[in-house]
Design a protein around this motif. Sequence first.
Motif, PDB file in Angstrom:
ATOM      1  N   SER A 206       0.834  -1.208   0.000  1.00 32.20           N
ATOM      2  CA  SER A 206       0.000   0.000   0.000  1.00 32.20           C
ATOM      3  C   SER A 206       0.864   1.253   0.000  1.00 32.20           C
ATOM      4  CB  SER A 206      -0.931   0.003   1.215  1.00 32.20           C
ATOM      5  OG  SER A 206      -0.190   0.203   2.413  1.00 32.20           O
ATOM      6  N   ASN A 207       1.952   1.223   0.782  1.00 32.22           N
ATOM      7  CA  ASN A 207       2.878   2.361   0.773  1.00 32.22           C
ATOM      8  C   ASN A 207       3.467   2.567  -0.616  1.00 32.22           C
ATOM      9  OD1 ASN A 207       2.502   2.900   3.440  1.00 32.22           O
ATOM     10  ND2 ASN A 207       4.506   2.228   4.134  1.00 32.22           N
ATOM     11  N   ALA A 208       3.939   1.445  -1.199  1.00 34.14           N
ATOM     12  CA  ALA A 208       4.541   1.536  -2.526  1.00 34.14           C
ATOM     13  C   ALA A 208       3.520   2.006  -3.560  1.00 34.14           C
ATOM     14  CB  ALA A 208       5.120   0.183  -2.922  1.00 34.14           C
ATOM     15  N   THR A 209       2.259   1.577  -3.386  1.00 32.00           N
ATOM     16  CA  THR A 209       1.215   1.981  -4.322  1.00 32.00           C
ATOM     17  C   THR A 209       0.994   3.488  -4.281  1.00 32.00           C
ATOM     18  OG1 THR A 209       0.108  -0.158  -4.116  1.00 32.00           O
ATOM     19  CG2 THR A 209      -1.191   1.672  -4.977  1.00 32.00           C
ATOM     20  N   VAL A 210       0.868   4.038  -3.066  1.00 36.66           N
ATOM     21  CA  VAL A 210       0.626   5.473  -2.935  1.00 36.66           C
ATOM     22  C   VAL A 210       1.825   6.282  -3.419  1.00 36.66           C
ATOM     23  CG1 VAL A 210       0.297   7.344  -1.266  1.00 36.66           C
ATOM     24  CG2 VAL A 210      -1.061   5.263  -1.092  1.00 36.66           C
ATOM     25  N   ILE A 211       3.038   5.858  -3.000  1.00 39.86           N
ATOM     26  CA  ILE A 211       4.240   6.579  -3.439  1.00 39.86           C
ATOM     27  C   ILE A 211       4.401   6.445  -4.958  1.00 39.86           C
ATOM     28  CG2 ILE A 211       6.754   6.658  -3.286  1.00 39.86           C
ATOM     29  CD1 ILE A 211       6.516   5.701  -0.396  1.00 39.86           C
ATOM     30  N   GLY A 212       4.186   5.224  -5.462  1.00 39.75           N
ATOM     31  CA  GLY A 212       4.299   5.017  -6.898  1.00 39.75           C
ATOM     32  C   GLY A 212       3.264   5.808  -7.672  1.00 39.75           C
ATOM     33  N   PHE A 213       2.024   5.857  -7.147  1.00 44.97           N
ATOM     34  CA  PHE A 213       0.970   6.602  -7.828  1.00 44.97           C
ATOM     35  C   PHE A 213       1.292   8.097  -7.874  1.00 44.97           C
ATOM     36  CE2 PHE A 213      -2.806   9.286  -7.256  1.00 44.97           C
ATOM     37  CZ  PHE A 213      -3.439   9.065  -8.470  1.00 44.97           C
ATOM     38  N   THR A 214       1.675   8.668  -6.719  1.00 44.61           N
ATOM     39  CA  THR A 214       1.975  10.103  -6.694  1.00 44.61           C
ATOM     40  C   THR A 214       3.175  10.425  -7.579  1.00 44.61           C
ATOM     41  OG1 THR A 214       3.302   9.770  -4.682  1.00 44.61           O
ATOM     42  CG2 THR A 214       1.021  10.464  -4.394  1.00 44.61           C
ATOM     43  N   THR A 215       4.182   9.547  -7.559  1.00 46.08           N
ATOM     44  CA  THR A 215       5.363   9.778  -8.391  1.00 46.08           C
ATOM     45  C   THR A 215       5.022   9.694  -9.873  1.00 46.08           C
ATOM     46  OG1 THR A 215       6.839   8.900  -6.678  1.00 46.08           O
ATOM     47  CG2 THR A 215       7.675   8.944  -8.931  1.00 46.08           C
ATOM     48  N   ALA A 216       4.345   8.609 -10.259  1.00 42.16           N
ATOM     49  CA  ALA A 216       4.012   8.412 -11.675  1.00 42.16           C
ATOM     50  C   ALA A 216       3.043   9.481 -12.174  1.00 42.16           C
ATOM     51  CB  ALA A 216       3.410   7.015 -11.872  1.00 42.16           C
ATOM     52  N   ALA A 217       2.017   9.774 -11.366  1.00 41.25           N
ATOM     53  CA  ALA A 217       1.020  10.759 -11.795  1.00 41.25           C
ATOM     54  C   ALA A 217       1.642  12.141 -11.939  1.00 41.25           C
ATOM     55  CB  ALA A 217      -0.140  10.797 -10.800  1.00 41.25           C
ATOM     56  N   THR A 218       2.531  12.499 -11.012  1.00 34.29           N
ATOM     57  CA  THR A 218       3.144  13.825 -11.068  1.00 34.29           C
ATOM     58  C   THR A 218       4.092  13.934 -12.258  1.00 34.29           C
ATOM     59  OG1 THR A 218       3.039  13.910  -8.644  1.00 34.29           O
ATOM     60  CG2 THR A 218       4.383  15.549  -9.735  1.00 34.29           C
ATOM     61  N   ILE A 219       4.945  12.931 -12.446  1.00 35.25           N
ATOM     62  CA  ILE A 219       5.903  12.979 -13.553  1.00 35.25           C
ATOM     63  C   ILE A 219       5.185  12.909 -14.903  1.00 35.25           C
ATOM     64  CG2 ILE A 219       7.793  11.734 -14.661  1.00 35.25           C
ATOM     65  CD1 ILE A 219       8.742  10.888 -11.901  1.00 35.25           C
ATOM     66  N   LEU A 220       4.184  12.021 -15.008  1.00 32.49           N
ATOM     67  CA  LEU A 220       3.440  11.902 -16.264  1.00 32.49           C
ATOM     68  C   LEU A 220       2.686  13.192 -16.565  1.00 32.49           C
ATOM     69  CD1 LEU A 220       2.544  10.132 -18.622  1.00 32.49           C
ATOM     70  CD2 LEU A 220       0.648   9.303 -17.190  1.00 32.49           C
ATOM     71  N   GLY A 221       2.085  13.777 -15.517  1.00 33.46           N
ATOM     72  CA  GLY A 221       1.370  15.037 -15.717  1.00 33.46           C
ATOM     73  C   GLY A 221       2.285  16.137 -16.213  1.00 33.46           C
ATOM     74  N   ALA A 222       3.495  16.171 -15.684  1.00 32.35           N
ATOM     75  CA  ALA A 222       4.461  17.191 -16.124  1.00 32.35           C
ATOM     76  C   ALA A 222       4.862  16.973 -17.579  1.00 32.35           C
ATOM     77  CB  ALA A 222       5.688  17.163 -15.222  1.00 32.35           C
ATOM     78  N   LYS A 223       5.053  15.707 -17.964  1.00 31.69           N
ATOM     79  CA  LYS A 223       5.446  15.430 -19.349  1.00 31.69           C
ATOM     80  C   LYS A 223       4.323  15.777 -20.319  1.00 31.69           C
ATOM     81  CE  LYS A 223       8.955  11.883 -18.484  1.00 31.69           C
ATOM     82  NZ  LYS A 223       9.381  10.485 -18.713  1.00 31.69           N
ATOM     83  N   LEU A 224       3.083  15.456 -19.935  1.00 33.24           N
ATOM     84  CA  LEU A 224       1.957  15.773 -20.812  1.00 33.24           C
ATOM     85  C   LEU A 224       1.780  17.279 -20.975  1.00 33.24           C
ATOM     86  CD1 LEU A 224      -0.676  13.132 -19.608  1.00 33.24           C
ATOM     87  CD2 LEU A 224       0.675  13.110 -21.722  1.00 33.24           C
ATOM     88  N   ARG A 225       2.119  18.015 -19.923  1.00 39.25           N
ATOM     89  CA  ARG A 225       2.028  19.479 -19.989  1.00 39.25           C
ATOM     90  C   ARG A 225       3.315  20.123 -20.487  1.00 39.25           C
ATOM     91  NH1 ARG A 225      -1.390  17.649 -16.296  1.00 39.25           N
ATOM     92  NH2 ARG A 225      -3.290  18.821 -15.787  1.00 39.25           N
ATOM     93  N   LYS A 226       4.318  19.280 -20.764  1.00 37.07           N
ATOM     94  CA  LYS A 226       5.608  19.728 -21.291  1.00 37.07           C
ATOM     95  C   LYS A 226       6.270  20.749 -20.365  1.00 37.07           C
ATOM     96  CE  LYS A 226       4.339  18.840 -26.090  1.00 37.07           C
ATOM     97  NZ  LYS A 226       4.173  19.400 -27.457  1.00 37.07           N
ATOM     98  N   ILE A 227       6.220  20.459 -19.062  1.00 37.16           N
ATOM     99  CA  ILE A 227       6.865  21.340 -18.079  1.00 37.16           C
ATOM    100  C   ILE A 227       8.280  20.845 -17.818  1.00 37.16           C
ATOM    101  CG2 ILE A 227       6.794  22.142 -15.687  1.00 37.16           C
ATOM    102  CD1 ILE A 227       3.802  22.130 -15.843  1.00 37.16           C
TER     103      ILE A 227
END
Length: 850
Positions: free
Chosen positions: A829-850
């Motif tokens: 569960s810890n890995a899921t939350v950390i992995g989700f926040t990490t992946a979602a944040t990095i992916l969101g930045a790439k999609l927005r080209k930041i």
Amino acid sequence: MPNLKISPPNQDVPSTSQTHCHHCGEICADASITADDKAFCCEGCKFVYELLRDNNLCTYYDISAQSGVSFKNALPDKRRSRFDYLDDPQTQQSLLEFTNGLIAKTTFHLPQIHCSSCLWLLEKLHKLSNGIISSRVDFMRKEVSITFDPEQISLRGVVELLTTIGYEPELRQQNISISSNKKQNNATTTTATSLYLKIGIAGFAFGNTMIFSFPEYLSGVGELDSRLRMFFGIMSIALALPVLLYSASGYFQSSWQSLKQRHINLDVPIAIGILALFVRSVVEIASGATSGYLDSFTGLVFLLLCGKLFQQKTFDAIAFDRDYKSYFPIAVTVRRKGSSGADETTIPLSALGVGERMIIRNNELIPADSVLESAVGHVDYSFVTGESAPVEVLCGNVLYAGGRVMGAALEMTSVKDVSQSYLTSLWNNETFQKHPQSALEQVSDTFGAYFTAFVLVLAGAAFLAWLPNVGTAVNAATAVLVIACPCAMTLAAPFALGWTLKIFGNAGFYLKNTSVVLELTRINAVVFDKTGTLTNARTNRVQYKGQGLTSHEQEYLAAALRHSTHPLTRSIATVMQYVGMPAAQLQISNYEEIPSRGFQCRVEEHYVRVGSAEFVGGETVENTTIISANVHPERLHFQSPHLESQHLQGAQVHIAIDGAYKGLFNVNAEYRRGLAKLFSQLRPKHKLYLLSGDNDAEHDTLSDLFTDDRAMAFFQTPQDKLDCVKTLQESGLGVAMVGDGLNDAGALRQSNVGIALAEERGTFSPACDAVMSAHKLDRLADFIGFAGYTRRVIIAAFWISVVYNIVGLSCAVMGLLSPLVSAVLMPVSNATVIGFTTAATILGAKLRKI
């Protein structure tokens, strides 16, 4: 030795039956060492107790009993002589972060820091010596930053004081010049090695206890021989003991310290679950009932530690990038080839090395410790010490990072590398803090305490509900304690915000701390400065109109302009450098800059005044063009045809030499690329305002951006800007102020989020919350939008954790989960939350080209 306030030792020693040292907790071999009916293992521990007692600091023992460091093996005389090298000036220079003769600052790594008592005592050092002004502890880094008066206590005295109370700094004489960052890396490496060792021991025990458990698992309906069961059980206990005593020790230590402070932290239920599982297994093995569940116990600890390692590695990656890869987007001017002005060039802060000849102008930040090359100058160290009075410095003096040059520009040679983490720590000084903790962060921090109490109650209820079936009751209670995961909820915000800080930093938008990310989501009004913010100083078109200037007068003017950081004067200075004058060789004195008005100084024996007509004493003159040049050959391209085609009168900078008015420079503003798009993105959700200290000559030009004339104000003083921001806030708006940090520092600090633009210069206002590279201004709407996206990621991670805990706790209470399955799910569960926040944040930045 520091000026300690110590009373004479107690001569009348009463007898005592205590066997443990009151200070450090070690067994007392000599019962004769006592004071105030308290026993001590050695004279060193007794001395520290008396020192604390005589200075009314015995609360140290109330917070955490017997938490001191033992002095049993300490040799006071040898200890004192070992610090002789600290009297060497060169050694002192390598250890001090700042000193001006009245105040000195240094930071030490103290590996002995281990509990709240340590923190409490180390922040009370000023009560142990009058020379200590203040001390602040970074518990996670195990560092203490000390500000002291060098006239009352020397650097050696500070080290001896720390050693006296049991916290000898980690100093290596052969590597005394090693930076605090490298020391921290060494400490981090040691911690990581310990964690790897704990994981290795737990993993080894887990694998082997599983082997010893297989015979019983595979015995089927038949009974396993009791002697074999006992043998396998004893072997499992032997393997599990190191796991309990070493690998899981961190959870017990953290829980014990928490309980002693009358507080329940997140490790308490985990420690109870680990202990319950171990005790139950030992009891069943001893009774001969089963071979126990030590495979589940060792597997639980192993998986918990793996989850901790994953968490630590992710955090370290964020911290490393912030400290070493994403530098402040400010620049520094250096001289690399010769002594002429043509050899001056601007480089990013990250490219500055040791031995660089720097030119730091009025109000610019000194980025690294340096030696002054100019004859005389003035530096304001308020960023470092909080004292705003400028100090005079002479050629050869050491100038410290974080100081701000006041008056004429100074030349200096860097003697240390830029320390990004040090500059960030200065920026986050309490003096410059203005944001309270956000509601989202408060929920994250306080949820853990309530959730932990709830889990303990639920585990007790599950145990009672399954009685008299003791085995199932213990299983259910243990599963509840283990599977409950408030960590996932409390980790969501720090990791998402940490990744956002890293992403913004790499994109040229450097934030002070994580609170600024959430504060950006509450912004609904953006206030812009004009000159140097909306306009590009490098591409302004400059024209001189006035009386003819002699070659000497051009030299005086160029030399004076060289020392100013205002965008208009920088544009003029860029034009003047091509006239071929030895501006850098002229003597500058009595430099004074008045915000929103101009500056004046003495060049050789001549007085030069530059600024507004009122300040200079301007008058109408015949327009005779002496110089007409573009600062940069390229043109900026606007989306709006009106803005692209029309160039109005622009800003005027008047000059006078020796009291005689000479004329003015007409600076036609070239606006930054992408402003039309930026304003169209901001306008739907934000109110837009302009506060400019210049005249209103470009009112019509700016009306394409600011559609409401009431939203534009000209001739604004720094106080006017601050008052305007305050008025907007009082109307209920969340205000972001975007300026260059020169004449709007007050407004930057008053605003909810102050954003200072940096463009090829080292000006930096500690009052701001963010520093943005000037060419990234057109991405401001994207940055604000991404801050909102980060907030949504955190909320989504909260809900993932909530669903996990509801389902997991329900199954645990119903007895459907074994402790081992719970142990697997908890770190997952810890890995899921950390992995989700990490992946979602990095992916969101790439999609927005930041």
